[in-house]
Design a protein around this motif. Sequence first.
Motif, PDB file in Angstrom:
ATOM      1  N   VAL A 167       4.136   0.381   1.798  1.00 32.99           N
ATOM      2  CA  VAL A 167       2.887  -0.355   1.620  1.00 32.99           C
ATOM      3  C   VAL A 167       3.017  -1.295   0.427  1.00 32.99           C
ATOM      4  N   LEU A 168       2.122  -2.258   0.353  1.00 33.80           N
ATOM      5  CA  LEU A 168       2.071  -3.204  -0.767  1.00 33.80           C
ATOM      6  C   LEU A 168       0.755  -2.986  -1.497  1.00 33.80           C
ATOM      7  N   HIS A 169       0.854  -2.664  -2.790  1.00 37.71           N
ATOM      8  CA  HIS A 169      -0.377  -2.360  -3.531  1.00 37.71           C
ATOM      9  C   HIS A 169      -0.345  -2.939  -4.944  1.00 37.71           C
ATOM     10  N   TYR A 174       6.521  -1.911  -5.785  1.00 31.47           N
ATOM     11  CA  TYR A 174       6.629  -0.701  -6.599  1.00 31.47           C
ATOM     12  C   TYR A 174       6.877   0.549  -5.763  1.00 31.47           C
ATOM     13  N   ALA A 175       6.365   0.579  -4.548  1.00 30.35           N
ATOM     14  CA  ALA A 175       6.540   1.759  -3.698  1.00 30.35           C
ATOM     15  C   ALA A 175       8.004   2.025  -3.396  1.00 30.35           C
ATOM     16  N   GLN A 176       8.848   1.001  -3.495  1.00 32.35           N
ATOM     17  CA  GLN A 176      10.264   1.157  -3.170  1.00 32.35           C
ATOM     18  C   GLN A 176      11.071   1.769  -4.311  1.00 32.35           C
ATOM     19  N   THR A 186       0.981   4.669  -1.379  1.00 33.12           N
ATOM     20  CA  THR A 186       0.432   4.928  -0.040  1.00 33.12           C
ATOM     21  C   THR A 186      -0.958   5.538  -0.138  1.00 33.12           C
ATOM     22  N   PHE A 187      -1.135   6.492  -1.054  1.00 33.72           N
ATOM     23  CA  PHE A 187      -2.451   7.108  -1.246  1.00 33.72           C
ATOM     24  C   PHE A 187      -3.481   6.058  -1.674  1.00 33.72           C
ATOM     25  N   ALA A 188      -3.077   5.170  -2.581  1.00 36.31           N
ATOM     26  CA  ALA A 188      -3.993   4.138  -3.076  1.00 36.31           C
ATOM     27  C   ALA A 188      -4.473   3.243  -1.938  1.00 36.31           C
ATOM     28  N   VAL A 189      -3.562   2.897  -1.029  1.00 41.99           N
ATOM     29  CA  VAL A 189      -3.954   2.095   0.136  1.00 41.99           C
ATOM     30  C   VAL A 189      -4.838   2.923   1.070  1.00 41.99           C
ATOM     31  N   MET A 298       3.854 -14.319 -10.548  1.00 43.54           N
ATOM     32  CA  MET A 298       2.716 -13.512 -10.985  1.00 43.54           C
ATOM     33  C   MET A 298       1.724 -13.245  -9.862  1.00 43.54           C
ATOM     34  N   ARG A 299       1.556 -14.199  -8.961  1.00 42.88           N
ATOM     35  CA  ARG A 299       0.566 -14.007  -7.900  1.00 42.88           C
ATOM     36  C   ARG A 299       1.142 -13.275  -6.693  1.00 42.88           C
ATOM     37  N   ARG A 300       2.301 -13.727  -6.229  1.00 43.41           N
ATOM     38  CA  ARG A 300       2.870 -13.096  -5.041  1.00 43.41           C
ATOM     39  C   ARG A 300       3.511 -11.750  -5.395  1.00 43.41           C
ATOM     40  N   SER A 301       4.296 -11.719  -6.468  1.00 40.33           N
ATOM     41  CA  SER A 301       4.987 -10.487  -6.837  1.00 40.33           C
ATOM     42  C   SER A 301       4.192  -9.642  -7.825  1.00 40.33           C
ATOM     43  N   ARG A 302       3.113 -10.211  -8.392  1.00 41.92           N
ATOM     44  CA  ARG A 302       2.241  -9.499  -9.336  1.00 41.92           C
ATOM     45  C   ARG A 302       3.030  -8.934 -10.519  1.00 41.92           C
TER      46      ARG A 302
END
Length: 358
Positions: A167-169, A174-176, A186-189, A298-302
């Motif tokens: 997931v992307l959060h 970061y999930a990777q 995953t929980f956050a999503v 900063m926007r796409r990769s945060r």
Amino acid sequence: MATRSTSKRVSRTKARRHTRPREPSWVHLSDEELLQKRFCDLRLSLRHTEIDQHIHRIRRDLIRRGIRFAPHVWLSEEWFSPDGVPGIAIAFYMAHPRLMRLERKMMDEVEGGNANWLTRIMRHEFAHALDNAYRLRRRKGWRETFGDPDRRYPNVYRPRPASKDFVLHLGHWYAQSHPTEDFAETFAVWMQPKARWRRDYQGWPALRKLEYVDKLMSELSGTLPHVMNRSLIEPISENQTTLAEHYRRKRARYEFDSPGVYDLRLKRVFGKHHKGRRRMRASTFVRQSRPEMERWLMRRSRLYPYLVHHVLRTVIQRCRDLDLVLDTSKRQAKRALLGVLERILIDILRRDRERYTL
């Protein structure tokens, strides 16, 4: 007379109850003076703060889903949820707007400084606390879904931006980075409305992880946590470090181990300057492209703004030191440069995570 007197006493009691605490004296200090203060001298509290209300909202969200768990929270230097402790340490600056302004000045950004960002962080940290409270990572299904939680953070963190297994959060994929982070993200999503995450991740392998979390939370519904200790790890109230030392160390975490470690990558993007050939300096090209690069990273990769600014400043200087020039089209160079910048940023984040988890 007696009735009026009682009414006045009740009125005064209500007034006292709704009176906000007085502002601490350090609020009016200059930045330089405030930086000399020790954490323990700030006497910070989460009461009557915006984040206190935010914590209560997330707790209510969990209760509505049948999860009888309310992690304890405390203030520390950074955001984290320590292994084995069903609680959450909240970054100290969230306790007062004055400290948030100082954080923004020193680090270019306030992590969790707006409602949307704060929600993402809090849901992520709640997941770690929930994992600790119910010992979720010990479950066979958890391990089959997310991997070995005892695995050390990898020496080389190579994210796959196009992967649909995660997931992307929070950003920067970061999930990777680790199975425990994969679960937390995953929980956050999952805490979003069910219809939303099912729609957003339809056709993704990551949907299987969300469905596992959905099933797992149903199993936890109505049950009490296995771990209920209320330990406070590195609380701000016992921290005698000055804010100046804190920011010196925090900035140092993002320094390059060696400024020339990425020279070979830069030489693959740019060419060497030769006398008699007029080419745009690579340092000039990076400087001109900097606003676009910053927006993308900063926007796409945060990615953290202070880190992005710092890396770009260093890359510009290295291009100047190596006397590099632009010898391809600007479009090609931009694409290649973004790859190098992303590689550098992820390496620094990975190294920082290793130091933090050892």
